[in-house]
Design an enzyme around this catalytic site. Sequence first.
Site, PDB file in Angstrom:
ATOM      1  N   ASP A 170      -9.438  -4.779   0.645  1.00 54.59           N
ATOM      2  CA  ASP A 170      -9.930  -3.833   1.654  1.00 54.59           C
ATOM      3  C   ASP A 170      -9.278  -4.093   3.007  1.00 54.59           C
ATOM      4  O   ASP A 170      -9.101  -3.174   3.803  1.00 54.59           O
ATOM      5  CB  ASP A 170     -11.450  -3.956   1.816  1.00 54.59           C
ATOM      6  CG  ASP A 170     -12.203  -3.352   0.649  1.00 54.59           C
ATOM      7  OD1 ASP A 170     -11.604  -2.547  -0.081  1.00 54.59           O
ATOM      8  OD2 ASP A 170     -13.390  -3.688   0.456  1.00 54.59           O
ATOM      9  N   HIS A 179     -21.121   0.468   1.430  1.00 59.24           N
ATOM     10  CA  HIS A 179     -20.303   1.540   2.009  1.00 59.24           C
ATOM     11  C   HIS A 179     -21.121   2.782   2.345  1.00 59.24           C
ATOM     12  O   HIS A 179     -20.848   3.474   3.312  1.00 59.24           O
ATOM     13  CB  HIS A 179     -19.172   1.929   1.062  1.00 59.24           C
ATOM     14  CG  HIS A 179     -17.922   1.147   1.315  1.00 59.24           C
ATOM     15  ND1 HIS A 179     -17.247   1.192   2.493  1.00 59.24           N
ATOM     16  CD2 HIS A 179     -17.241   0.275   0.531  1.00 59.24           C
ATOM     17  CE1 HIS A 179     -16.195   0.393   2.439  1.00 59.24           C
ATOM     18  NE2 HIS A 179     -16.163  -0.186   1.262  1.00 59.24           N
ATOM     19  N   GLN A 224     -19.573  -3.416  -2.163  1.00 63.06           N
ATOM     20  CA  GLN A 224     -19.274  -2.018  -2.453  1.00 63.06           C
ATOM     21  C   GLN A 224     -20.452  -1.129  -2.102  1.00 63.06           C
ATOM     22  O   GLN A 224     -20.305  -0.063  -1.518  1.00 63.06           O
ATOM     23  CB  GLN A 224     -18.915  -1.865  -3.929  1.00 63.06           C
ATOM     24  CG  GLN A 224     -18.418  -0.491  -4.279  1.00 63.06           C
ATOM     25  CD  GLN A 224     -17.233  -0.086  -3.427  1.00 63.06           C
ATOM     26  OE1 GLN A 224     -16.284  -0.836  -3.289  1.00 63.06           O
ATOM     27  NE2 GLN A 224     -17.306   1.064  -2.801  1.00 63.06           N
ATOM     28  N   GLU A 267     -12.411   3.034  -9.074  1.00 64.98           N
ATOM     29  CA  GLU A 267     -11.532   2.854  -7.914  1.00 64.98           C
ATOM     30  C   GLU A 267     -11.124   1.377  -7.808  1.00 64.98           C
ATOM     31  O   GLU A 267      -9.942   1.058  -7.714  1.00 64.98           O
ATOM     32  CB  GLU A 267     -12.293   3.293  -6.651  1.00 64.98           C
ATOM     33  CG  GLU A 267     -11.488   3.178  -5.370  1.00 64.98           C
ATOM     34  CD  GLU A 267     -12.364   3.377  -4.129  1.00 64.98           C
ATOM     35  OE1 GLU A 267     -13.609   3.426  -4.265  1.00 64.98           O
ATOM     36  OE2 GLU A 267     -11.802   3.458  -3.026  1.00 64.98           O
ATOM     37  N   HIS A 268     -12.114   0.492  -7.815  1.00 67.46           N
ATOM     38  CA  HIS A 268     -11.851  -0.952  -7.788  1.00 67.46           C
ATOM     39  C   HIS A 268     -12.328  -1.558  -9.103  1.00 67.46           C
ATOM     40  O   HIS A 268     -13.446  -1.278  -9.529  1.00 67.46           O
ATOM     41  CB  HIS A 268     -12.622  -1.635  -6.654  1.00 67.46           C
ATOM     42  CG  HIS A 268     -12.364  -1.049  -5.303  1.00 67.46           C
ATOM     43  ND1 HIS A 268     -13.187  -0.109  -4.729  1.00 67.46           N
ATOM     44  CD2 HIS A 268     -11.369  -1.278  -4.407  1.00 67.46           C
ATOM     45  CE1 HIS A 268     -12.709   0.227  -3.528  1.00 67.46           C
ATOM     46  NE2 HIS A 268     -11.611  -0.468  -3.306  1.00 67.46           N
ATOM     47  N   HIS A 275      23.183  32.588 -14.362  1.00 68.33           N
ATOM     48  CA  HIS A 275      23.236  31.128 -14.455  1.00 68.33           C
ATOM     49  C   HIS A 275      24.477  30.702 -15.247  1.00 68.33           C
ATOM     50  O   HIS A 275      25.169  29.763 -14.893  1.00 68.33           O
ATOM     51  CB  HIS A 275      21.988  30.582 -15.151  1.00 68.33           C
ATOM     52  CG  HIS A 275      20.781  30.515 -14.265  1.00 68.33           C
ATOM     53  ND1 HIS A 275      20.170  31.626 -13.771  1.00 68.33           N
ATOM     54  CD2 HIS A 275      20.080  29.455 -13.775  1.00 68.33           C
ATOM     55  CE1 HIS A 275      19.131  31.263 -13.020  1.00 68.33           C
ATOM     56  NE2 HIS A 275      19.057  29.949 -13.007  1.00 68.33           N
TER      57      HIS A 275
END
Lengths: 430, 430
Positions: free
Chosen positions: A356, A258, A255, A322-323, A415
């Site tokens: 991934d 990145h 991770q 996120e993960h 209506h």
Amino acid sequence: MKINTYPQRESWSELIKRPVLRREKLTKLIAEIFKEVEQNGDQALLDFNKKFDGTELKNIKVSEEEIENAESLISNELKEAIQKAKENITKFHTSQITEIEKIETTKGVVCWRENRAIEKIGIYIPGGTAPLFSTVLMLAIPAQLAGCKEIILCTPPDKTGNINPAILYTAKLCGVTKIFKTGGAQAVAAMTLGTESIPNVYKIFGPGNQYVVAAKEFAQNYNVAIDMPAGPSEVLVIADQQAIPEFCAADLLSQAEHGSDSQVIFLSTDEEVFNQTIKETKKQLQELPRSEFTKEALKNSHFILLNTIDEALEFSNLYAPEHLILALEDFEKHIPEIQNAGSVFLGNYSCESAGDYASGTNHTLPTNGFAKNYSGVSLDSFVKKITFQNLSQKGLQNLGKTIEIMAEAEGLFAHKNAVSIRLKQENERV
Amino acid sequence: MKINTYPQRESWSELIKRPVLRREKLTKLIAEIFKEVEQNGDQALLDFNKKFDGTELKNIKVSEEEIENAESLISNELKEAIQKAKENITKFHTSQITEIEKIETTKGVVCWRENRAIEKIGIYIPGGTAPLFSTVLMLAIPAQLAGCKEIILCTPPDKTGNINPAILYTAKLCGVTKIFKTGGAQAVAAMTLGTESIPNVYKIFGPGNQYVVAAKEFAQNYNVAIDMPAGPSEVLVIADQQAIPEFCAADLLSQAEHGSDSQVIFLSTDEEVFNQTIKETKKQLQELPRSEFTKEALKNSHFILLNTIDEALEFSNLYAPEHLILALEDFEKHIPEIQNAGSVFLGNYSCESAGDYASGTNHTLPTNGFAKNYSGVSLDSFVKKITFQNLSQKGLQNLGKTIEIMAEAEGLFAHKNAVSIRLKQENERV
């Protein structure tokens, strides 16, 4: 690395903080780029290529020939890997197709939903250090499955004016209809406004730098939708006594590589695993390329020793990663406790890299705490769900009074009248 | 009314144009309101009530007593109607709950999705001319079904400091956890930032005036999600020779009464039905209250005579109406042609009011052309879909090589290593 052993719960709010994004106010610059693209179309894009990438192109559009050639420029091994990944991603996203289910809510009143593809979508793939053909898989496969008619892709060319062949190969394999050599905010502007070559689209997907992110936000002023708000990537690993420190360290580092703004959090209930993982992380770091990024990201990372797995999950839900990797013996038991996460990896052999690339799940996921209120990309991201209803004459008889009373109570007499006029006419006919 | 008979296709792009929204740049004002609420919390809200609504309240929160009393202030008839509507809306939204389906994409690689409720959501209900308890039904029912823990509601009090009892009754019936007397941009600010009384939420739903709309947009800077972009309400009716002009006119007027910026489009292939509907619309208009709004909205409306139903559907797909009524004999046949619409009403007895109140479908729908890229509110709007994956040792053996090759081709060696270290250790163990 920031190491915390048994932190007080009062300090959690500090620990779950994301690194503050120094997002500059780019609105003015982005507005100028949009204006330029609106006025000069393709020529503006060619000019931007020259200015920012130093390339002099004649055509923005990638030719059929370039696409055909790409296939011969990458190894069979890589082609097979991409095909295998495509197969799994297709399987998983196909399972997200829903059947039409008609519901009779009141006798004679039938309601249902049908999916319709968003007709035109755009995919942005960044240039830079890594050619993200995996993101092409993650976005083009569900777009094609959903039935999007126009699936275009924009990505910046390299210095020689070319696009990485793995990107071209994957795009063709997954049904991308047109590919363009343009990057940055101007690519987003082109997909929003359209140019001579580039069709405007209704929704824009894909990652990018701060200019791309700002341009995607700006595109929404033109009624274009975007996949989700952006933020740096992150992982949170929860490990108990049976976790394997080498594996945990490898996941944390995958991770961290990145980018320097990636965030990495390690929670453990076992002191031995905790200390060994810290040691292993330092050791493995030495052996990696991209280690400048990785080192920088690790500076913001937290290694936290906690008392119980329940406590770790509580922390994780507050952080909303996120993960989320559960390197736990009895991970099954803890699944219901997970409230906020983008994608969850269970057990010692479910590494984040699997998701991934190739397991089948989508890797476009909510970051920056958005797992509290957003889902990752799925087939749903490429369709609209339209509701339908059919009331028979009998159906309106059954429900008409209810509607009339409610409409009147809201003071909406037209209506009400839309029902009354139908009920009345029917009575006259009888 | 703008009447067009057999317009040239070149003029369509003009005909599908929405009235331009004179949306003022409210960002500065909204930012000030957010700052005020952030600094002074409840007191800021009480001050705004005094300033804008002329009410002096002691408490922002609606008391249990007020909620209990509401029940006795509305008729049994209305209570029963609300309960009937709730029943249908519950039935339809329950059908949107999806089962967990585990997919083995590769032997030993299992992927699935699970829904988790967005934990805290906020509903905004405008004050003003109509007490929109129907919108409470449409937002609170799916929120409760999804399992949202905190469902709060903000709505401005009337001059006497009270909330319409139909709103209070409906909110209680549908599991709203807390109700607050605050409206406008400050209510949105409070739900975004939290105050002493009002919890901050992760997603904000509901309609409102331009200040509310601007505040919802602004709230996204604080990582809060919103239901969808806003725009004025609209209907498009397609009628063939069997359509009943009285019904078509009533449907057009029911949309027009929403507000002076509502838009109404009538397409027909039958000259008799076309002319009669125009006549009927004028006639019915005379008998309606709220006719100032309605008249104003009709000024922007288009009545268009076309050659074929296919042509009408093509026009409709370009316009992408929020509500689409097919007053057609063979409506079934034309369903697959519908690409862009929020909600579709089929046949002569499916009036829009049915879906607005009680058939079961949701009335929070994409307007302003957003039906091209957004769905209406559904159960999905209140959940995140989290992906899960479990790879067995064998599973990673089967897929590992694929991941390694792809990671390497993207230049992400730590991603590759997370797999390699696992495959290697396993070999050592064997």
